[in-house]
Design an enzyme around this catalytic site. Structure first.
Site, mmCIF file in Angstrom:
data_model
loop_
_atom_site.group_PDB
_atom_site.id
_atom_site.type_symbol
_atom_site.label_atom_id
_atom_site.label_comp_id
_atom_site.label_asym_id
_atom_site.label_seq_id
_atom_site.Cartn_x
_atom_site.Cartn_y
_atom_site.Cartn_z
ATOM 1 N N PHE A 64 -52.138 -85.127 -26.287
ATOM 2 C CA PHE A 64 -53.361 -84.951 -27.085
ATOM 3 C C PHE A 64 -53.638 -83.508 -27.520
ATOM 4 C CE2 PHE A 64 -55.515 -86.138 -22.806
ATOM 5 C CZ PHE A 64 -55.508 -84.840 -22.317
ATOM 6 N N HIS A 118 -63.481 -84.088 -18.819
ATOM 7 C CA HIS A 118 -63.893 -83.448 -17.555
ATOM 8 C C HIS A 118 -62.694 -82.830 -16.823
ATOM 9 C CE1 HIS A 118 -63.406 -86.655 -14.139
ATOM 10 N NE2 HIS A 118 -62.442 -86.790 -15.021
ATOM 11 N N ARG A 165 -62.040 -91.282 -22.342
ATOM 12 C CA ARG A 165 -62.741 -91.661 -21.107
ATOM 13 C C ARG A 165 -62.151 -90.864 -19.939
ATOM 14 N NH1 ARG A 165 -62.453 -95.108 -16.758
ATOM 15 N NH2 ARG A 165 -64.541 -95.615 -16.057
ATOM 16 N N GLY A 172 -55.490 -92.706 -22.285
ATOM 17 C CA GLY A 172 -56.001 -93.999 -21.797
ATOM 18 C C GLY A 172 -55.246 -94.545 -20.607
HETATM 19 C C1 LIG Z 1 -58.580 -88.799 -15.380
HETATM 20 S S1 LIG Z 1 -57.372 -89.660 -16.284
HETATM 21 C C2 LIG Z 1 -58.349 -90.780 -17.235
HETATM 22 C C3 LIG Z 1 -57.582 -91.990 -17.648
HETATM 23 C C4 LIG Z 1 -58.344 -93.059 -18.407
HETATM 24 N N1 LIG Z 1 -58.880 -92.582 -19.651
HETATM 25 C C5 LIG Z 1 -59.443 -93.669 -17.560
HETATM 26 O O1 LIG Z 1 -60.591 -93.644 -17.949
HETATM 27 O O2 LIG Z 1 -59.131 -94.172 -16.474
HETATM 28 C C6 LIG Z 1 -56.797 -88.514 -17.486
HETATM 29 C C7 LIG Z 1 -55.630 -89.040 -18.282
HETATM 30 O O3 LIG Z 1 -55.239 -88.047 -19.242
HETATM 31 C C8 LIG Z 1 -53.826 -88.086 -19.339
HETATM 32 N N2 LIG Z 1 -53.330 -86.812 -19.891
HETATM 33 C C9 LIG Z 1 -53.298 -85.598 -19.311
HETATM 34 N N3 LIG Z 1 -52.783 -84.686 -20.145
HETATM 35 C C10 LIG Z 1 -52.487 -85.331 -21.288
HETATM 36 C C11 LIG Z 1 -51.954 -84.913 -22.532
HETATM 37 N N4 LIG Z 1 -51.619 -83.630 -22.755
HETATM 38 N N5 LIG Z 1 -51.792 -85.831 -23.494
HETATM 39 C C12 LIG Z 1 -52.133 -87.140 -23.277
HETATM 40 N N6 LIG Z 1 -52.657 -87.600 -22.122
HETATM 41 C C13 LIG Z 1 -52.831 -86.699 -21.131
HETATM 42 C C14 LIG Z 1 -53.374 -88.330 -17.910
HETATM 43 O O4 LIG Z 1 -52.046 -88.791 -17.838
HETATM 44 C C15 LIG Z 1 -54.400 -89.354 -17.447
HETATM 45 O O5 LIG Z 1 -53.983 -90.666 -17.696
#
Ligand SMILES: C[S@@+](CC[C@H](N)C(=O)[O-])C[C@H]1O[C@@H](n2cnc3c(N)ncnc32)[C@H](O)[C@@H]1O
Length: 430
Positions: free
Chosen positions: A313, A331, A327, A264
């Protein structure tokens, strides 16, 4: 006499442009202009006028292509080098507002040769309307370059797209060859360009300034028409969520619901949901660097209901909640990795728990307006280049949940009116 295609387009462009013009006049709004004092946000708040504006843009693209012809249209090669240089050398901030600077002085301030400065600027003038040459040999602003001079967020956005994405596009076929079509997030054109084995997320974690620019770009994207998080906030019946738990073996107790916003980021979506629905508690999970210090930015009114928690995650979820929001998360991941993310959630799921996805549900080609479809295809290409991921169509979403666990059941999958992205509501049947 029948009207030719190009004349028909010109007439429709004229009709739609007249509607936009009438709205601007009626509302005392300035007419679009490249002048450095020209408007950046046109201030169009009426849906019908926005539709006319989009129609005029789509039709004029089409007319331009027809008039150029099929070969000329592919030439010259789309080239982001000039904007990349403008971003890298922070050129816009070096040009005075309401003044100008010689190519020689600008070159010195950027540490570039005069000939390269001139070529970058002149390319940007003719292709992007960034800068103007008000007198020979001098650079001044247009509305576009002025935004870059004055708005640090737009500089972050430009640097993300032009300094990270653009050079990585050129390395993407090399990456496909080198990694035999592998789909891990550290086997991309972005990896080859950055000469790193880290995935973008691990890289941003280790390089806070790059991470900050990425977050800033995401926050900007979150405000964009059709992709805004208000699409999710306004199109789910949040107050219908209530926590249910079995008490005394039999009785079902209802209480305030808990939502986890997985991945998030810094809580922009969670804050809006919490503000709109007082009966919800929201936990925002993300990587440690992303959430560092985020709780200090929470509005006082919701501080007691929104919490940040470091969580990867891919690791087993240990917060039992009523809903898990993903969210713009899936993708970023290939099918195999998205399956792993969902399977890590399973141990925490109670029967009836929901998963809510907000991402593109890519419709059939030609269904969206050309402007919106371009945006989708552009994002799909960025996903390949940065993460080895892709934008999913409805059958891809069905396959994802089926392969993750047959106990996931998709309840609804739809794109709210006016949105380019969709919402997928999934229930855990247990
Ligand atoms: C494209 S962003 C989307 C953020 C948010 N959900 C939004 O809608 O604006 C993807 C998010 O996934 C997080 N992320 C990437 N790998 C992750 C992981 N292994 N565990 C938790 N979060 C992760 C990133 O830090 C980033 O904040």
């Amino acid at each position: 006499m029948t009207v030719s295609k190009i004349v028909e387009l010109a007439i429709r462009i004229s009709e739609n442009t007249a509607k936009v013009d009438a709205y601007l006049r009626e509302n005392d709004l300035p007419s679009p202009s490249f002048h450095e004092d020209g408007p950046v946000d046109f201030g169009i708040r009426c849906e019908q006028t926005k539709k006319a504006q989009e129609e005029a843009i789509n039709l004029s693209f089409e007319l331009q292509r027809l008039l150029l012809g099929p070969l000329q249209f592919m030439n010259p090669v789309p080239n982001g080098l000039s904007l990349q240089a403008i971003s890298k050398y922070n050129m816009a901030t070096k040009v005075p507002i309401h003044g100008d600077i010689s190519f020689g002085d600008l070159a010195r301030e950027c540490g570039l040769s005069e000939i390269n400065t001139r070529r970058f600027v002149r390319y940007a003038i003719v292709f992007h309307r960034v800068f103007q040459e008000p007198r020979p040999g001098y650079v001044g602003h247009t509305a576009a370059s002025r935004v870059l001079a004055e708005d640090p967020v737009m500089r972050d956005v430009l640097s993300h797209y032009l300094e990270e994405c653009f050079p990585s596009f050129a390395m993407t076929l090399n990456a496909i060859d080198k990694f035999n079509g592998g789909t891990e997030p550290n086997q991309t054109g972005w990896n080859l360009y950055h000469e790193t084995n880290l995935s973008p997320w691990d890289y941003y974690d280790a390089n806070p300034e790059s991470g900050r620019r990425f977050f800033s770009t995401m926050a900007y994207e979150t405000e964009r028409e059709g992709r805004s998080n208000t699409v999710l906030v306004n199109n789910y019946p949040w107050s219908s969520l209530a926590s249910t738990s079995k008490a005394n073996g039999e009785e079902e107790e209802k209480g305030p619901a808990t939502i986890v916003d997985v991945g998030g980021s810094r809580g922009l979506t969670a804050i809006q949901i919490a503000q709109a629905t007082p009966e919800l508690k929201i936990i925002v999970q993300d990587l440690p660097a992303m959430i560092k210090g985020a709780s200090a930015d929470l509005p006082a009114t919701i501080k007691d209901r929104v919490e940040f928690m470091a969580h990867d995650f891919f690791q087993v979820q240990d917060v039992q909640a009523d809903m898990y929001i993903y969210r713009h998360v899936f993708h970023n991941w290939s099918h195999a990795n998205a399956v792993k993310i969902l399977r890590a959630l399973v141990p925490a799921l109670k029967t009836g728990a929901k998963v809510l996805v907000n991402d593109y549900i890519a419709p059939a080609p030609g269904t969206l307006s050309p402007l919106k479809e371009q945006r989708l295809r552009e994002m799909d290409m960025i996903m390949l280049t940065l993460c080895n991921a892709y934008e999913r169509e409805d059958h891809d979403w069905k396959r994802l949940f089926r392969d993750a666990d047959p106990r996931f059941e998709i309840l609804t999958m739809f794109a709210p009116k006016g949105a380019t992205e969709g919402i997928i509501e999934v229930v855990w049947r247990g």
